[in-house]
Motif scaffolding. Structure first.
Motif, PDB file in Angstrom:
ATOM      1  N   THR A  70       0.899  -1.172  -0.036  1.00 57.33           N
ATOM      2  CA  THR A  70       0.123   0.089   0.072  1.00 57.33           C
ATOM      3  C   THR A  70       0.898   1.150  -0.121  1.00 57.33           C
ATOM      4  O   THR A  70       1.711   1.417   0.946  1.00 57.33           O
ATOM      5  N   VAL A  71       0.730   2.153  -0.944  1.00 53.25           N
ATOM      6  CA  VAL A  71       1.479   3.169  -1.122  1.00 53.25           C
ATOM      7  C   VAL A  71       0.398   4.529  -0.900  1.00 53.25           C
ATOM      8  O   VAL A  71      -0.570   4.606  -1.325  1.00 53.25           O
ATOM      9  N   LYS A  72       0.988   5.452   0.022  1.00 52.70           N
ATOM     10  CA  LYS A  72       0.023   6.492   0.476  1.00 52.70           C
ATOM     11  C   LYS A  72       1.097   7.699   0.531  1.00 52.70           C
ATOM     12  O   LYS A  72       2.034   7.786   0.853  1.00 52.70           O
ATOM     13  N   ASN A  73       0.453   8.927  -0.125  1.00 53.84           N
ATOM     14  CA  ASN A  73       1.130   9.949  -0.072  1.00 53.84           C
ATOM     15  C   ASN A  73       0.592  10.832   1.426  1.00 53.84           C
ATOM     16  O   ASN A  73      -0.326  11.231   1.281  1.00 53.84           O
ATOM     17  N   VAL A  74       1.558  10.841   2.350  1.00 58.20           N
ATOM     18  CA  VAL A  74       1.111  11.415   3.566  1.00 58.20           C
ATOM     19  C   VAL A  74       1.553  12.951   3.690  1.00 58.20           C
ATOM     20  O   VAL A  74       1.423  13.524   4.623  1.00 58.20           O
ATOM     21  N   GLY A  75       2.369  13.312   2.530  1.00 59.31           N
ATOM     22  CA  GLY A  75       2.725  14.664   2.549  1.00 59.31           C
ATOM     23  C   GLY A  75       1.846  15.670   2.132  1.00 59.31           C
ATOM     24  O   GLY A  75       0.796  15.517   1.814  1.00 59.31           O
ATOM     25  N   SER A  76       2.580  16.975   1.860  1.00 62.83           N
ATOM     26  CA  SER A  76       1.459  18.202   1.333  1.00 62.83           C
ATOM     27  C   SER A  76       1.773  18.415  -0.336  1.00 62.83           C
ATOM     28  O   SER A  76       0.908  19.191  -0.583  1.00 62.83           O
ATOM     29  N   ALA A  77       2.696  17.432  -0.756  1.00 60.11           N
ATOM     30  CA  ALA A  77       2.864  17.741  -2.347  1.00 60.11           C
ATOM     31  C   ALA A  77       2.862  16.462  -3.047  1.00 60.11           C
ATOM     32  O   ALA A  77       2.810  15.527  -2.399  1.00 60.11           O
ATOM     33  N   GLU A  78       2.525  16.591  -4.358  1.00 61.30           N
ATOM     34  CA  GLU A  78       2.903  15.378  -5.176  1.00 61.30           C
ATOM     35  C   GLU A  78       3.863  14.563  -4.876  1.00 61.30           C
ATOM     36  O   GLU A  78       5.180  15.125  -4.734  1.00 61.30           O
ATOM     37  N   GLY A  79       3.909  13.219  -4.702  1.00 54.69           N
ATOM     38  CA  GLY A  79       5.028  12.629  -4.886  1.00 54.69           C
ATOM     39  C   GLY A  79       4.845  11.131  -5.491  1.00 54.69           C
ATOM     40  O   GLY A  79       3.662  10.819  -5.961  1.00 54.69           O
ATOM     41  N   GLY A  80       5.952  10.750  -6.233  1.00 61.55           N
ATOM     42  CA  GLY A  80       5.900   9.290  -6.720  1.00 61.55           C
ATOM     43  C   GLY A  80       6.313   8.100  -6.088  1.00 61.55           C
ATOM     44  O   GLY A  80       7.108   8.317  -5.477  1.00 61.55           O
ATOM     45  N   PHE A  81       5.821   6.959  -6.536  1.00 62.25           N
ATOM     46  CA  PHE A  81       6.499   5.555  -6.354  1.00 62.25           C
ATOM     47  C   PHE A  81       6.567   4.900  -7.390  1.00 62.25           C
ATOM     48  O   PHE A  81       5.689   4.603  -8.217  1.00 62.25           O
ATOM     49  N   HIS A  82       7.796   4.870  -7.998  1.00 63.41           N
ATOM     50  CA  HIS A  82       8.105   4.027  -9.217  1.00 63.41           C
ATOM     51  C   HIS A  82       9.187   3.076  -9.141  1.00 63.41           C
ATOM     52  O   HIS A  82      10.555   3.290  -9.084  1.00 63.41           O
ATOM     53  N   PRO A  83       8.868   1.752  -8.734  1.00 61.58           N
ATOM     54  CA  PRO A  83       9.765   0.715  -8.311  1.00 61.58           C
ATOM     55  C   PRO A  83      10.569   0.178  -9.385  1.00 61.58           C
ATOM     56  O   PRO A  83      11.721  -0.449  -8.940  1.00 61.58           O
ATOM     57  N   TYR A  84      10.242   0.337 -10.551  1.00 66.20           N
ATOM     58  CA  TYR A  84      11.084  -0.494 -11.626  1.00 66.20           C
ATOM     59  C   TYR A  84      12.287   0.069 -11.641  1.00 66.20           C
ATOM     60  O   TYR A  84      12.635   1.345 -11.944  1.00 66.20           O
ATOM     61  N   GLY A  85      13.301  -0.889 -11.721  1.00 65.37           N
ATOM     62  CA  GLY A  85      14.794  -0.585 -11.785  1.00 65.37           C
ATOM     63  C   GLY A  85      15.364  -0.017 -10.346  1.00 65.37           C
ATOM     64  O   GLY A  85      16.655   0.198 -10.303  1.00 65.37           O
ATOM     65  N   LEU A  86      14.413   0.138  -9.218  1.00 63.94           N
ATOM     66  CA  LEU A  86      14.788   0.877  -8.266  1.00 63.94           C
ATOM     67  C   LEU A  86      14.857  -0.388  -6.965  1.00 63.94           C
ATOM     68  O   LEU A  86      15.179   0.164  -5.603  1.00 63.94           O
ATOM     69  N   MET A  87      14.605  -1.641  -7.282  1.00 64.04           N
ATOM     70  CA  MET A  87      14.549  -2.567  -6.167  1.00 64.04           C
ATOM     71  C   MET A  87      15.669  -3.629  -6.601  1.00 64.04           C
ATOM     72  O   MET A  87      15.577  -4.258  -7.688  1.00 64.04           O
ATOM     73  N   LYS A  88      16.460  -3.952  -5.393  1.00 66.32           N
ATOM     74  CA  LYS A  88      17.396  -4.838  -5.416  1.00 66.32           C
ATOM     75  C   LYS A  88      17.353  -5.804  -4.526  1.00 66.32           C
ATOM     76  O   LYS A  88      17.111  -5.472  -3.131  1.00 66.32           O
ATOM     77  N   TRP A  89      17.748  -7.112  -4.589  1.00 64.44           N
ATOM     78  CA  TRP A  89      17.885  -8.063  -3.666  1.00 64.44           C
ATOM     79  C   TRP A  89      19.112  -8.355  -3.366  1.00 64.44           C
ATOM     80  O   TRP A  89      20.063  -8.488  -4.125  1.00 64.44           O
ATOM     81  N   GLU A  90      19.308  -8.682  -1.984  1.00 59.33           N
ATOM     82  CA  GLU A  90      20.701  -9.240  -1.579  1.00 59.33           C
ATOM     83  C   GLU A  90      20.535 -10.397  -0.350  1.00 59.33           C
ATOM     84  O   GLU A  90      19.522 -10.209   0.368  1.00 59.33           O
TER      85      GLU A  90
END
Length: 116
Positions: A32-52
């Protein structure tokens, strides 16, 4: 942005309606992704998630695979908006952890994965 991990499930290709074989093991993270701030914000996981894990250095885990459940969490959110949906990753093996990077430097989120 507030990101909540609601569930983790290891799946095979048929469970996500793909014929593409994973390099390792497909895993579905329900977020669940929620914007709890006062400005627009993005969640763009492609290419930004790494496993170890303790034996293996970080590996790219992003895929373009999807599930039929929930909504697409890869979006720009206005204040107060939220979405629940799945992110499908391809990890080398069960266990370890997934790190999300939304900028340079340290991971902004880390999810510990079950080993079974």
């Amino acid at each position: 942005m507030e990101i909540t991990l609601n569930g983790v499930k290891y799946v095979g290709p048929s469970e996500i309606n793909t014929t593409t074989k994973p390099r390792g093991q497909y895993i579905v993270l329900t977020l669940t992704v929620k914007n709890v701030g006062s400005a627009e914000g993005g969640f763009h996981p492609y290419g930004l998630m790494k496993w170890e894990d303790g034996q293996t250095a970080e590996q790219e885990a992003s895929t373009l695979e999807t599930t039929d459940a929930g909504q697409d969490v890869d979006a720009t959110y206005r204040p107060g908006q939220s979405v629940t949906g799945d992110v499908v990753l391809d990890v080398p093996r069960k266990g370890g952890r997934v790190n999300f990077y939304d900028g340079l430097g340290a991971a902004s989120l880390t999810f510990k994965l079950p080993s079974a």
